[in-house]
Design a protein around this motif. Structure first.
Motif, PDB file in Angstrom:
ATOM      1  N   LEU A  33      -2.475  10.127 -16.008  1.00  0.00           N
ATOM      2  CA  LEU A  33      -2.059  11.310 -15.264  1.00  0.00           C
ATOM      3  C   LEU A  33      -0.652  11.106 -14.723  1.00  0.00           C
ATOM      4  N   PRO A  34       0.187  12.134 -14.783  1.00  0.00           N
ATOM      5  CA  PRO A  34       1.555  11.983 -14.272  1.00  0.00           C
ATOM      6  C   PRO A  34       1.576  11.931 -12.744  1.00  0.00           C
ATOM      7  N   ALA A  35       2.699  11.466 -12.213  1.00  0.00           N
ATOM      8  CA  ALA A  35       2.897  11.443 -10.771  1.00  0.00           C
ATOM      9  C   ALA A  35       2.837  12.870 -10.236  1.00  0.00           C
ATOM     10  N   VAL A  36       2.479  12.991  -8.954  1.00  0.00           N
ATOM     11  CA  VAL A  36       2.364  14.299  -8.312  1.00  0.00           C
ATOM     12  C   VAL A  36       3.530  14.472  -7.339  1.00  0.00           C
ATOM     13  N   LEU A  37       4.171  15.626  -7.401  1.00  0.00           N
ATOM     14  CA  LEU A  37       5.273  15.947  -6.496  1.00  0.00           C
ATOM     15  C   LEU A  37       4.704  16.452  -5.173  1.00  0.00           C
ATOM     16  N   TYR A  38       5.007  15.734  -4.087  1.00  0.00           N
ATOM     17  CA  TYR A  38       4.564  16.151  -2.760  1.00  0.00           C
ATOM     18  C   TYR A  38       5.652  16.917  -2.012  1.00  0.00           C
ATOM     19  N   SER A  69       3.915  10.927  -5.735  1.00  0.00           N
ATOM     20  CA  SER A  69       2.745  10.130  -5.355  1.00  0.00           C
ATOM     21  C   SER A  69       2.944   8.654  -5.681  1.00  0.00           C
ATOM     22  N   THR A  70       3.815   8.347  -6.622  1.00  0.00           N
ATOM     23  CA  THR A  70       4.004   6.966  -7.066  1.00  0.00           C
ATOM     24  C   THR A  70       5.217   6.284  -6.437  1.00  0.00           C
ATOM     25  N   VAL A  71       6.316   7.017  -6.262  1.00  0.00           N
ATOM     26  CA  VAL A  71       7.571   6.454  -5.745  1.00  0.00           C
ATOM     27  C   VAL A  71       8.371   7.528  -5.021  1.00  0.00           C
ATOM     28  N   LEU A  72       9.346   7.079  -4.245  1.00  0.00           N
ATOM     29  CA  LEU A  72      10.336   7.950  -3.617  1.00  0.00           C
ATOM     30  C   LEU A  72      11.598   7.849  -4.462  1.00  0.00           C
ATOM     31  N   GLN A 148       1.768  10.784   3.540  1.00  0.00           N
ATOM     32  CA  GLN A 148       0.628  10.923   2.631  1.00  0.00           C
ATOM     33  C   GLN A 148       0.755   9.979   1.440  1.00  0.00           C
ATOM     34  N   CYS A 149       1.950   9.915   0.876  1.00  0.00           N
ATOM     35  CA  CYS A 149       2.144   9.063  -0.299  1.00  0.00           C
ATOM     36  C   CYS A 149       2.095   7.583   0.065  1.00  0.00           C
ATOM     37  N   ALA A 150       2.612   7.214   1.216  1.00  0.00           N
ATOM     38  CA  ALA A 150       2.542   5.821   1.656  1.00  0.00           C
ATOM     39  C   ALA A 150       1.081   5.400   1.841  1.00  0.00           C
ATOM     40  N   ALA A 151       0.244   6.323   2.314  1.00  0.00           N
ATOM     41  CA  ALA A 151      -1.177   6.020   2.505  1.00  0.00           C
ATOM     42  C   ALA A 151      -1.887   5.764   1.170  1.00  0.00           C
ATOM     43  N   LEU A 152      -1.340   6.278   0.080  1.00  0.00           N
ATOM     44  CA  LEU A 152      -1.913   6.037  -1.247  1.00  0.00           C
ATOM     45  C   LEU A 152      -1.629   4.622  -1.742  1.00  0.00           C
TER      46      LEU A 152
END
Length: 193
Positions: A33-38, A69-72, A148-152
């Motif tokens: 699955l691709p990364a998700v844009l938050y 969701s994966t990186v900044l 949210q992404c850091a919590a992942l």
């Protein structure tokens, strides 16, 4: 993957709505699955202190910040390249309204890229990253997306520390209460057990 790296192409990503559609039925593989844009912040800039070799002040001056969701990622509009930061590398992020203007302040801990931890005598040097937004109104959504992404991506060192103390607690059913009787003073109260 290094904590901070320069990239020459944006990774494939999908919006949260597209992600819901992709996962509405069981995919063949979740790992594909691709990364998700938050959050996406256009017309932004960044500052790095100390600067990063290969990513100039000019490269930092104009671009788009992507909270995936994966990186900044900060993608430079002028250079055709970007700066990618993994979430475990971000040791702290906060909203800043200081003299630099509205920004998201991040401390980046690059010691995760090193095999050995610095000794207690060595001073830990952190790189500072500021994501400068045009509008102060975009700070809260960007901060929430980063949170949210850091919590992942929980800190592996903290997880190891927690596992270390798993046996530190004793189940009351496994305790022989005779151990808590003191001579001449009676048993410990219920609160003291």
């Amino acid at each position: 993957m290094p904590g901070i790296s320069i990239i020459t192409a944006l990774p494939h990503f999908v919006t949260q709505e597209e992600h819901r559609e992709l996962t509405s039925s069981t995919p063949a593989s979740f790992s594909e699955l691709p990364a998700v844009l938050y959050h996406q912040e256009s017309n932004s800039s960044i500052t790095l202190d100390p600067p990063l070799d290969g990513f100039s002040t000019q490269d930092c001056s104009s671009g788009t910040a992507y909270v995936l969701s994966t990186v900044l990622i900060f993608w430079s509009a002028t250079a055709g390249k970007g700066l990618q930061v993994t979430y475990p590398t971000i040791s702290l992020h906060a909203i800043s309204r200081a003299k630099f203007g509205p920004s998201i302040y991040c401390q980046l801990d690059e010691t995760l890229d090193v095999d050995e931890e610095p000794s207690a005598d060595e001073e830990l040097e952190l790189r500072e990253l500021r994501i400068n937004a045009q509008s102060e109104a975009s700070l809260e959504p960007m901060f929430e997306a980063l949170s949210q992404c850091a919590a992942l991506h929980p800190d592996e060192a903290e997880e190891e520390d927690e596992e270390e103390f798993d046996d530190a607690f004793i189940d009351a059913d496994d305790v022989d209460n005779t151990e808590f009787v003191t001579e001449g003073q009676g048993e410990l109260s219920e609160a003291g057990r």
